[in-house]
Design an enzyme around this catalytic site. Structure first.
Site, PDB file in Angstrom:
ATOM      1  N   GLU A   1     129.448 -66.508 -79.857  1.00 22.91           N
ATOM      2  CA  GLU A   1     129.168 -68.134 -78.893  1.00 22.91           C
ATOM      3  C   GLU A   1     127.279 -67.694 -79.972  1.00 22.91           C
ATOM      4  OE1 GLU A   1     128.340 -65.604 -74.827  1.00 22.91           O
ATOM      5  OE2 GLU A   1     126.748 -67.181 -74.358  1.00 22.91           O
TER       6      GLU A   1
ATOM      7  N   SER B   1     128.365 -58.432 -70.165  1.00 23.42           N
ATOM      8  CA  SER B   1     127.559 -58.379 -71.699  1.00 23.42           C
ATOM      9  C   SER B   1     126.467 -58.066 -71.982  1.00 23.42           C
ATOM     10  CB  SER B   1     126.789 -59.677 -70.728  1.00 23.42           C
ATOM     11  OG  SER B   1     125.966 -60.072 -72.607  1.00 23.42           O
TER      12      SER B   1
ATOM     13  N   LYS C   1     125.962 -57.866 -77.969  1.00 20.47           N
ATOM     14  CA  LYS C   1     124.856 -59.167 -78.562  1.00 20.47           C
ATOM     15  C   LYS C   1     125.130 -58.789 -79.733  1.00 20.47           C
ATOM     16  CE  LYS C   1     123.533 -61.630 -74.651  1.00 20.47           C
ATOM     17  NZ  LYS C   1     123.107 -62.803 -74.860  1.00 20.47           N
TER      18      LYS C   1
ATOM     19  N   ASP D   1     126.403 -72.014 -75.985  1.00 22.81           N
ATOM     20  CA  ASP D   1     125.696 -71.617 -74.720  1.00 22.81           C
ATOM     21  C   ASP D   1     124.675 -72.169 -75.214  1.00 22.81           C
ATOM     22  OD1 ASP D   1     124.045 -70.756 -73.051  1.00 22.81           O
ATOM     23  OD2 ASP D   1     124.683 -68.638 -73.513  1.00 22.81           O
TER      24      ASP D   1
ATOM     25  N   LYS E   1     131.787 -58.601 -73.992  1.00 19.32           N
ATOM     26  CA  LYS E   1     130.851 -59.350 -75.017  1.00 19.32           C
ATOM     27  C   LYS E   1     129.375 -58.057 -75.405  1.00 19.32           C
ATOM     28  CE  LYS E   1     127.416 -62.992 -73.642  1.00 19.32           C
ATOM     29  NZ  LYS E   1     127.008 -63.456 -72.649  1.00 19.32           N
TER      30      LYS E   1
ATOM     31  N   GLY F   1     125.497 -65.131 -67.509  1.00 19.17           N
ATOM     32  CA  GLY F   1     125.401 -65.241 -66.597  1.00 19.17           C
ATOM     33  C   GLY F   1     123.142 -65.096 -66.906  1.00 19.17           C
TER      34      GLY F   1
ATOM     35  N   LYS G   1     126.208 -72.597 -67.572  1.00 19.28           N
ATOM     36  CA  LYS G   1     125.067 -71.892 -66.993  1.00 19.28           C
ATOM     37  C   LYS G   1     124.692 -73.002 -66.473  1.00 19.28           C
ATOM     38  CE  LYS G   1     124.603 -67.947 -69.747  1.00 19.28           C
ATOM     39  NZ  LYS G   1     122.976 -68.051 -71.108  1.00 19.28           N
TER      40      LYS G   1
ATOM     41  N   ASP H   1     127.894 -62.628 -78.861  1.00 13.82           N
ATOM     42  CA  ASP H   1     127.104 -63.711 -78.872  1.00 13.82           C
ATOM     43  C   ASP H   1     125.848 -63.423 -79.450  1.00 13.82           C
ATOM     44  OD1 ASP H   1     124.858 -65.604 -77.657  1.00 13.82           O
ATOM     45  OD2 ASP H   1     124.944 -64.824 -75.637  1.00 13.82           O
TER      46      ASP H   1
END
Ligand code: OSB
Ligand code: MG
Length: 374
Positions: free
Chosen positions: A213, A135, A163, A238, A161, A290, A262, A188
């Site tokens: 996400e 990420s 952001k 998430d 991934k 994570g 998670k 995400d």
């Protein structure tokens, strides 16, 4: 396993590189570690609550106070046969999943050590190695992000991934796709989009993403279901999934096609396994998220990721991406194929570096059974 006392400890660890999401930038972490003292065995876990209530309402101070005043007293003095029996003792406290998870998981750690079994086996895992992705946060420039992706792909990671947020999304995704047309790529948003962006969100379909996400509100399922009908790209939830009922609701409403597990957000290993199972029955793949964990939380994520429906690469990656020096040994490393093998050692297979932890500790508190009143 009789819980005799519980120690809370705050350590401070600087991150090697800042990590930025749509809700802010972190340069270092305040981390709450929990130790359950069970006769001759200590079980360890990490509470993933952040230092600000931005990912969820929980943060280190609510977790500390809730454990000290309510959760730990509910467990101390009880003799548990299995770690999962602890959840019934904590269920009258509403919410505070990250605080609960730290306690339950510390008992799983103790149970695995007591039974001299690998934690991953005790959790029901079957995979012998896990598939890793990374990420990557928002950077100061597009060039910086492209450079980071280059480095992570060269290290062997199986999925990238990034952001995203309004203004840091379509342009950077198109640059990434131009340079790497075939790489497994997802993004995400951490709830950065809302009503004004609903039509814009269809542009995410241009980049052949594995998933997007949590594009919308952190506590929403219904609007994600409406959005999923408009998108070709799979939505992964998430923040919105706090327990197995949320997962069932999201599946029934078709709000997502993938769920991120998670263990902290879900309140502990038992609920995480239940969410894994409900997704498996409904043929949704899951992957392990994570929370910038130290080796203690990372080793727990690794064990959980061996359950069979963890079919997509997770956000569990090498310790050296985060820390100059981690608090477990051996160091958690990733192979050139982008995998981490699990060991047959009892417990997590990673040892706690007690001396280093002592050095990093800024406060600690041990909760014991109150003396009976006379
Ligand atoms: O949304 O997955 C997230 C980190 C902090 C809070 C939320 C998230 C993340 C990450 C980092 O994406 C995953 C990691 O590398 O640990
Ligand atoms: Mg996320």
């Amino acid at each position: 396993m009789k819980v005799e006392a519980i120690t809370l400890r705050e350590i401070r660890m600087p991150l090697k590189y800042f990590f930025e999401t749509s809700f802010g930038r972190s340069e270092s972490r305040r981390i709450l570690l929990v130790t359950a003292h069970c006769e001759d065995i200590d079980g360890w876990a990490e509470c993933v609550a952040g230092d600000r209530p931005f990912f969820s309402y929980e943060w280190i101070e609510t977790a500390w106070a809730t454990i000290r005043d309510f959760l730990a007293p509910a467990l101390i003095g009880i003799n548990f046969t299995r770690a999962r029996d602890s959840i019934g003792r904590m269920s009258h406290i509403r919410g505070h999943n990250m605080a609960k998870a730290a306690l339950e998981n510390s008992l799983w750690d103790a149970e695995a050590k007591q039974k001299r079994q690998p934690l991953w086996k005790l959790l029901g895992g079957t995979l012998r190695e896990i598939n890793c992705g990374v990420s990557i946060g928002i950077q100061n420039s597009h060039e910086q992000l492209l450079e980071k992706i280059e480095t992570e792909l060269a290290a062997g990671y199986q999925r990238i991934k990034v952001k995203v947020k309004p203004g840091w999304d379509f342009e950077i995704l198109s640059k990434i796709r131009k340079r790497w047309p075939n790489v497994l790529l997802s993004c995400d948003a951490n709830s950065a989009y809302g009503n004004v962006h609903l039509l814009d969100l269809r542009k995410f379909d241009d980049f052949n993403l594995l998933m997007i996400e949590q594009p919308l509100w952190y506590d929403d399922i219904l609007e994600h279901a409406k959005l999923q009908r408009l998108l070709k790209t799979s939505i992964c939830l998430d923040e919105s999934i706090r327990n197995v009922r949320d997962a069932e609701e999201a599946i029934e409403l078709q709000a997502c096609r993938i769920i991120n597990i998670k263990v902290g957000r879900l309140g502990g290993f038992s609920e995480a396994i239940a969410v894994h199972n409900v997704c498996e029955r409904n043929r949704l793949p899951v992957w392990c998220g994570g929370m910038l964990e130290t080796g203690i939380g990372r080793a727990h994520n690794l064990a959980l990721s061996t359950l069979p429906n963890f079919r997509l690469p997770g956000d569990v990656s090498a310790a050296k991406r985060y820390w100059v020096e981690d608090i477990v040994e051996p160091e958690i490393t990733v192979s050139s194929r982008g995998t981490i093998p699990v060991s047959d050692e009892p417990g997590t297979g990673y040892e706690i570096r007690q001396e280093l932890i002592e050095k990093l500790t800024v406060r600690s508190e041990t909760i014991r059974r109150k003396a009976a009143r006379v």
